[in-house]
Design a protein around this motif. Structure first.
Motif, PDB file in Angstrom:
ATOM      1  N   UNK A   9       0.724  -1.354  -0.091  1.00  0.00           N
ATOM      2  CA  UNK A   9       0.094   0.138  -0.222  1.00  0.00           C
ATOM      3  C   UNK A   9       0.721   1.266  -0.074  1.00  0.00           C
ATOM      4  N   UNK A  10       2.138   1.073   0.182  1.00  0.00           N
ATOM      5  CA  UNK A  10       3.079   2.547   0.282  1.00  0.00           C
ATOM      6  C   UNK A  10       3.089   2.833  -1.337  1.00  0.00           C
ATOM      7  N   UNK A  11       2.851   4.176  -1.265  1.00  0.00           N
ATOM      8  CA  UNK A  11       2.642   4.740  -2.452  1.00  0.00           C
ATOM      9  C   UNK A  11       3.924   5.866  -2.807  1.00  0.00           C
ATOM     10  N   UNK A  12       4.387   5.574  -3.977  1.00  0.00           N
ATOM     11  CA  UNK A  12       5.761   6.343  -4.383  1.00  0.00           C
ATOM     12  C   UNK A  12       4.837   7.878  -4.746  1.00  0.00           C
ATOM     13  N   UNK A 111      10.028  13.432   6.314  1.00  0.00           N
ATOM     14  CA  UNK A 111       8.750  13.802   6.821  1.00  0.00           C
ATOM     15  C   UNK A 111       7.637  13.121   5.843  1.00  0.00           C
ATOM     16  N   UNK A 112       7.945  12.857   4.735  1.00  0.00           N
ATOM     17  CA  UNK A 112       6.993  12.041   3.514  1.00  0.00           C
ATOM     18  C   UNK A 112       7.158  10.787   4.075  1.00  0.00           C
ATOM     19  N   UNK A 117       3.959   6.354   6.352  1.00  0.00           N
ATOM     20  CA  UNK A 117       3.768   5.285   7.480  1.00  0.00           C
ATOM     21  C   UNK A 117       2.719   5.328   8.285  1.00  0.00           C
ATOM     22  N   UNK A 118       2.383   6.742   8.481  1.00  0.00           N
ATOM     23  CA  UNK A 118       1.155   6.825   9.227  1.00  0.00           C
ATOM     24  C   UNK A 118      -0.107   6.562   8.687  1.00  0.00           C
ATOM     25  N   UNK A 119      -0.300   6.747   7.517  1.00  0.00           N
ATOM     26  CA  UNK A 119      -1.191   6.341   6.363  1.00  0.00           C
ATOM     27  C   UNK A 119      -1.491   4.942   6.416  1.00  0.00           C
ATOM     28  N   UNK A 264      10.740   3.725   3.234  1.00  0.00           N
ATOM     29  CA  UNK A 264       9.261   3.572   3.674  1.00  0.00           C
ATOM     30  C   UNK A 264       8.939   2.078   4.091  1.00  0.00           C
ATOM     31  N   UNK A 265       9.172   1.400   2.997  1.00  0.00           N
ATOM     32  CA  UNK A 265       9.067  -0.170   3.085  1.00  0.00           C
ATOM     33  C   UNK A 265       9.614  -0.764   4.184  1.00  0.00           C
ATOM     34  N   UNK A 266      11.027  -0.647   4.385  1.00  0.00           N
ATOM     35  CA  UNK A 266      11.772  -0.877   5.543  1.00  0.00           C
ATOM     36  C   UNK A 266      11.155  -0.378   6.822  1.00  0.00           C
ATOM     37  N   UNK A 267      10.777   0.654   6.836  1.00  0.00           N
ATOM     38  CA  UNK A 267      10.525   1.112   8.035  1.00  0.00           C
ATOM     39  C   UNK A 267       9.166   0.597   8.668  1.00  0.00           C
ATOM     40  N   UNK A 268       7.994   0.436   7.547  1.00  0.00           N
ATOM     41  CA  UNK A 268       7.008  -0.141   8.006  1.00  0.00           C
ATOM     42  C   UNK A 268       7.168  -1.646   8.421  1.00  0.00           C
ATOM     43  N   UNK A 269       8.000  -2.405   7.442  1.00  0.00           N
ATOM     44  CA  UNK A 269       8.150  -3.817   7.925  1.00  0.00           C
ATOM     45  C   UNK A 269       8.777  -3.918   9.270  1.00  0.00           C
TER      46      UNK A 269
END
Length: 276
Positions: A9-12, A111-112, A117-119, A264-269
């Motif tokens: 779901x992470x959006x570029x 920030x982005x 991640x919050x989304x 972002x993907x690694x942060x969420x994982x």
């Protein structure tokens, strides 16, 4: 269900939109510029739009009342994980608060990633609360994070860990994601941080499929928390190779948004793995 499915779901496009908006909406995000109140209002509005009630953490510096922006995702009964990034920018002359400083890589990218991640985690249950902090004054020797870390310590607040995002848009040739390990003066902190790095390395290799390198944690917003005894780590693009660092040319066209998405993907994982 695969617990990492949410990574899809992470959006570029979202990351690119937020970096461009932050880098072009104001000529600078310098903490002492006239734009500071409007930027704080904008960031608060972003959290509110994502469904997180924002709070302003106000502190005093340079004869002014300045603000960090805080929001939190509720979770179980454990101590929160703090995910942070600084939103201010600067020109080469730190004492020129109105000089053009778009700060696309430094640090609209962080920030982005935090907002994305919050989304994507908004409706994902976590076993501990996830707190988001956007700090001002990072460029003035960590003003905002120092004030907030001191307040957390004064309140006796426990934090599971502090995860920092600072400059995550300009890769080296091999596109390593640099993992920030605490190597400072507290052995207990260092050991705890090293365990986080081991898990981040595993997730990067086996889930996100990206290369990594280890970097010593330094000179960013996790350091005041380390000084207060909290466990820290974070992501970074590596050594100071970025030719537009603290220049008016740090614009969105210099950012590698595929690389930002990997951050972002690694942060969420990691958050799914650690807090779920």
């Amino acid at each position: 269900m695969d617990k990492y499915q949410v990574l899809s779901k992470i959006s570029r496009a979202n990351l690119e939109r937020d970096v461009k908006d932050l880098a072009t909406r104001w000529p600078t995000r310098h903490t002492l510029s006239k734009h500071h109140p409007a930027i704080v209002a904008y960031l608060s509005g972003k959290f509110k739009a994502l469904g997180y009630p924002p709070k302003r953490h106000v502190y005093e510096q340079a004869g002014k009342s300045l603000s960090n922006v805080i929001a939190q995702k509720p979770g179980g009964s454990g101590a929160p994980i703090l995910l942070c990034a600084h939103f201010d920018s600067r020109q080469e002359d730190l004492h020129a608060p109105e000089a053009p400083a778009p700060g696309a890589d430094d640090n609209a990218t962080g920030v982005a990633v935090l907002f994305e991640v919050a989304r994507v985690l908004k409706d994902t249950p976590l076993r501990v609360p996830l707190r988001f902090a956007l700090f001002s004054g990072e460029e003035q020797n960590l003003w905002g994070s120092t004030a907030y870390a001191a307040e957390c310590k004064q309140r006796g607040e426990k934090l599971t860990l502090v995860f920092n995002l600072d400059e995550v848009g300009y890769p080296d040739t091999e596109k390593h994601l640099f993992l920030d390990r605490d190597e400072r003066g507290r052995p207990e902190n260092n050991a705890a941080s090293a365990k986080l790095i081991t898990r981040l390395e595993w997730l990067a290799r086996n889930v996100v499929k990206v290369p990594t390198r280890i970097d010593p944690a330094e000179a960013s917003d996790y350091i005041p928390f380390e000084a207060q005894g909290y466990t820290i780590t974070g992501l970074y693009e590596g050594e100071y190779r970025y030719p537009h660092y603290h220049k008016s040319t740090d614009t969105p066209d210099k950012v590698d948004f595929g690389y930002v998405k990997d951050m972002a993907r690694l942060t969420v994982a990691f958050l799914l793995d650690y807090a779920r």
